[in-house]
Design an enzyme around this catalytic site. Structure first.
Site, short mmCIF file in Angstrom:
data_model
loop_
_atom_site.label_atom_id
_atom_site.label_comp_id
_atom_site.label_asym_id
_atom_site.label_seq_id
_atom_site.Cartn_x
_atom_site.Cartn_y
_atom_site.Cartn_z
N ARG A 72 0.79 -1.22 0.00
CA ARG A 72 0.00 0.00 0.00
C ARG A 72 0.83 1.28 0.00
O ARG A 72 0.54 2.21 -0.75
CB ARG A 72 -0.92 0.04 1.24
CG ARG A 72 -2.01 -0.99 1.22
CD ARG A 72 -2.88 -0.87 2.46
NE ARG A 72 -4.27 -0.67 2.11
CZ ARG A 72 -5.24 -0.48 2.99
NH1 ARG A 72 -4.96 -0.43 4.26
NH2 ARG A 72 -6.49 -0.32 2.60
N HIS A 100 -8.54 -3.68 -6.44
CA HIS A 100 -8.13 -3.00 -5.20
C HIS A 100 -9.29 -2.94 -4.21
O HIS A 100 -10.00 -1.93 -4.12
CB HIS A 100 -7.65 -1.58 -5.54
CG HIS A 100 -6.82 -0.94 -4.47
ND1 HIS A 100 -5.52 -1.31 -4.20
CD2 HIS A 100 -7.11 0.06 -3.60
CE1 HIS A 100 -5.04 -0.57 -3.22
NE2 HIS A 100 -5.99 0.27 -2.84
N TYR A 153 -19.62 13.28 -9.97
CA TYR A 153 -19.68 14.49 -10.77
C TYR A 153 -18.49 14.65 -11.72
O TYR A 153 -18.57 15.37 -12.70
CB TYR A 153 -19.76 15.73 -9.87
CG TYR A 153 -20.98 15.77 -9.00
CD1 TYR A 153 -22.25 15.77 -9.54
CD2 TYR A 153 -20.86 15.82 -7.61
CE1 TYR A 153 -23.39 15.80 -8.74
CE2 TYR A 153 -21.98 15.85 -6.79
CZ TYR A 153 -23.24 15.85 -7.36
OH TYR A 153 -24.35 15.89 -6.57
#
Length: 824
Positions: free
Chosen positions: A40, A86, A130
């Site tokens: 990570r 993921h 958006y």
């Protein structure tokens, strides 16, 4: 419900192991830490990507969301990434996607975003539903040839799909775009660089493997931040490149604009990762708190064309000083370089050369695997083309054999037997159309066969020669540079050190005023014209209701002062640090200048510039309100903390009254509030440490207290100036005060009473000195000392300042004649 026990394997007990809890916890924590480090938090040295970034780009690649496609909803990309590769939640995936699209975070953004992806003001991106995104063209260069077995693949989290363990990476992305991350017990912070410079350095390393970091720095000048700005000095960059760790000072780009009457400082570029709105807020806070002087207005005029922060200065402000203060507090930032990355799955801190060498090693493996893949495909194609050419040469016989065969399988077997075709060749020939037997088709096949043969030879040449393989890497890097490289943004400026403020501030005599409400300011002494004694003076400070002046003293802006308080502490103060204000201004909170406790007041000020802190014959002689006197070597005051240090140990109910500088040869005159004075040799008081209380200097009556102390010489032609609380005072020649033993009652110095009030100060003055007197209500008067008559002891004196009803003298400061002469 059945009461029978479930079936338990017979060997279950044998599989139970006894372990120590501490050992299991330690091993489990190490496993967890390595999982975070490798899975990570840290980038791979080869492609410069963390797993989340690599998976986002690969998911976009698999979905066809490339630079040539239309933009796709970010939520769709995040969903694909999370569902297939993921499984760590949509928020961190979207955060990573947003950062790859921010041109102020990435030197070369890997995502082409459409919509609100945040700003340099720290504004968050719009919700993922958006915004839209697609891969930037340069991101595709990280995935080039991934389908050609160039990198290893591994199973995804549910073994349903495979994902690349690393991307082919056609350019050194770790250095180009940098990386930051925090793992367990370690962190990485690689700064971004200019693509062209990094590629030039990589090519130089390939050509000269034994080159040094300094050699590579001929190409890589230093970090190149997306927000441009400046790097201060090159020494820190050199250390970071040579060791893998360092601290790089970044400085904003700014210039001064003038409209003829006043200047404005305009900031046009910010240090990397500097939040613009936070910067503006902090500057505004410092202006409001009095930490930054000379600023009248602060505006953020930034737009899509770039940053523009305008700081308007006062008409009389010293522009250099304001610049200096801004640089000290706001316009510089440090980037901590930690070139930590995963090398073969393990974290390692790398130098500049090691970073590039690891990338070159990666590209060699990618080009080798690609060449092997392409060679295999070319050989397969050549094999097919060879069969087709044989079939064309024997077209009639091939057609006849196929016609005579019972079916396709029989035709294939017949062809294999007749012409020694392989299975693949036979399959291909059987599927050929008759139209491919034309002479034009035959010519095309022959041409293709020649091309494929030449490609095979070239690929075998690359695989057979290390130098040829490296030449391919260099050629591809040059192509990337030609297509994507741009001019350097971040500039270098020399580190000339911090300019001392006193070098920028004109030296002038000032009056410093401190109130009981802890407001402080300085006013140029020239603001107050000399008046005749007995006047009311003018307003010297606009006080809040209930506030009163507690201290006034004169000093040069360049003076370094020791400020002694009534509680026995001493602080250091540079006069220019006190904000300059108009005579009617209230002042700024003293807590920003001096770390005084509640109720603590300055009772004496000593100029430290003339003190020799290494001398053993220079002393600070202190007097307390209860009549104690003490001498302490100035050497004990050479290192004063910002929070102050103890100057004298006071008994309960006592307070420090005054301090004078002596050298062992002076006489000391103590003056009391009741108008008494005693003179004795300072040698009667032995030198003591800072924590001592001192010895009795004057035997005071029960209600009397010490008002001040003066240091005089045996043949002193000066006078002792005594000023009372209601504005009366007198001068008496020093010679009229005979010397006696300490701890005596002393002699009458001035008559106190209803008219005069108590004594507030005693000072040794020369005829050419001047005097500044300030009342508790803020009235101030400046006059020559010779305006005050020289009379004998035991007199009432004359009116110095007309003090109003309810008002009283709060402070008296003597401006020595040599100060005034020096200014002229």
């Amino acid at each position: 419900m059945s009461s029978e026990s479930p079936d338990v394997p017979d060997d279950v007990a044998d599989r139970v192991k006894n372990v120590r809890v501490d050992e299991e916890m330690e091993q489990s924590y190490i496993d967890y830490a390595m999982s975070v480090i490798a899975g990570r938090a840290l980038p791979d040295v080869r492609d410069g990507l963390k797993p989340v970034h690599r998976r986002i780009l690969y998911a976009m690649h698999e979905s066809g969301v490339t630079s040539g496609s239309g933009h796709r909803k970010s939520s769709n990309i995040v969903g694909d990434t999370m569902g297939d590769y993921h499984p760590h939640g949509d928020s961190p995936i979207y955060d990573a996607l947003v950062r790859m699209a921010q041109d102020f975070s990435m030197r070369y953004p890997l995502v082409d975003g459409q919509g609100n992806f945040g700003s340099v003001d720290g504004d968050p991106a719009a919700a993922m539903r958006y915004t839209e995104a697609r891969m930037a063209p340069i991101a595709e260069e990280l995935l080039t040839d991934i389908e050609k077995d160039t990198v290893a693949f591994q199973a995804n989290y549910d073994d349903r799909l495979t994902e690349p363990a690393v991307l082919p990476s056609s350019f050194p992305n770790l250095l180009v775009n940098g990386s930051s991350g925090i793992a367990v017990g370690m962190s990485t912070n690689v700064p971004p660089h200019n693509l062209g410079e990094v590629i030039d350095a990589t090519i130089h390393l390939i050509d000269t493997p034994d080159c040094t970091v300094l050699d590579l720095m001929e190409y890589v000048k230093g970090p190149d931040f997306p927000t441009a700005a400046n790097i201060v000095g090159r020494a820190d960059v050199k250390q970071a490149y040579q060791t893998g760790r360092g601290r790089v000072r970044m400085r904003a780009e700014y210039h001064v604009e003038s409209n003829g009457r006043r200047d404005s400082i305009v900031i046009t570029e910010l240090p990397y990762q500097q939040n613009k709105s936070t910067l503006v807020e902090r500057i505004a806070d410092d202006v409001r708190d009095g930490k930054l002087e000379g600023i009248t207005d602060l505006r953020d005029e930034s737009d899509r064309n770039g940053v523009r922060i305008v700081i308007d200065l006062k008409q009389k402000a010293n522009t250099d000083v304001v610049e200096n203060r801004l640089l000290e507090s706001h316009l510089e930032k440090t980037f901590s370089v930690i070139n930590l990355a995963l090398v073969d799955g393990e974290p390692k801190v790398l130098t500049l050369k090691e970073l590039l060498a690891e990338y070159v090693s990666h590209r060699k493996e990618v080009v080798r695997r690609r060449s092997e893949h392409d060679l295999g495909e070319a050989e397969d194609r050549a094999h097919i083309l060879d069969g087709r050419l044989t079939a064309l040469e024997n077209a009639d016989e091939v057609v006849e054999l196929i016609q005579d065969a019972e079916d396709r399988d029989a035709a294939k077997e017949t062809l294999k037997s007749a012409f020694d075709f392989s299975q693949d060749q036979a399959d291909h020939i059987v599927r050929m159309q008759l139209g491919s037997l034309t002479s034009m088709e035959a010519a095309d096949i022959e041409s293709e066969y020649e091309d494929v043969t030449a490609r095979i030879e070239r690929l075998e040449e690359i695989l057979g020669s290390e130098q040829e393989l490296l030449d391919v890497i260099k050629d591809e890097l040059r192509e990337i540079k030609t297509q994507y490289a741009d001019e350097r943004r971040t500039s270098f400026i020399e580190d000339t050190g911090t300019v001392a403020d006193e070098d920028l501030i004109p030296e002038e005599d000032t009056v410093v005023v401190l109130s009981e409400g802890d407001y402080i300011k300085r006013v140029p002494a020239e603001t107050f014209d000399a008046q005749h004694r007995g006047g009311k003076g003018i307003i010297g400070s606009d006080l809040k209701d209930g506030d009163r002046v507690s201290t006034v003293f004169t000093a040069s802006t360049h003076d370094y002062l020791l400020c002694f308080t009534d509680q026995g502490q001493v602080y250091r103060l540079k006069v220019y640090q006190v904000p300059e204000m108009s005579r009617t201004a209230r002042g700024t909170s003293a807590v920003n200048i001096l770390d005084l406790d509640d109720g603590e007041e300055i009772s004496a000020v000593v100029t430290a510039d003339d003190l020799d802190f290494k001398a053993d014959d220079e002393y600070l002689t202190m007097a307390t309100r209860n009549g104690y006197v003490k001498r302490t070597s100035v050497g004990e005051f050479g290192n004063i903390l910002s929070t102050g240090i103890i100057a004298i140990d006071l008994e309960d109910g006592d307070a420090l009254a005054d301090v004078e500088v002596t050298d062992g040869s002076h006489d000391v005159i103590l003056g009391s509030e009741a108008g008494m004075a005693i003179r004795f040799d300072e040698g009667d008081v032995r030198a003591m440490g800072r924590n001592a209380r001192g010895v009795r200097g004057m035997d005071l009556d029960a209600a009397d207290r010490i008002a001040g102390v003066a240091a005089v010489e045996s043949e002193d032609d000066r006078s002792l100036l005594t000023v009372t609380e209601f504005g009366y005072g007198k001068r008496t020649r020093v010679g009229e005060y005979r010397s006696q033993s300490r701890n005596g009652k002393g002699l009458v110095d001035i008559k106190t009473g209803d008219r005069n009030g108590d004594v507030v100060s005693v000072d040794a003055v020369g005829d050419d000195d001047s005097l500044v007197v300030m009342s508790a209500d803020g009235q101030i008067i400046q006059m020559p000392v010779d305006e005050i008559s020289t009379v004998g002891r035991n007199t009432k004196g004359v009116n110095i300042m007309a003090v109003g009803s309810g008002d009283e003298v709060a402070g008296v400061s003597v401006r020595a004649a040599d100060q005034a002469d020096g200014e002229e």
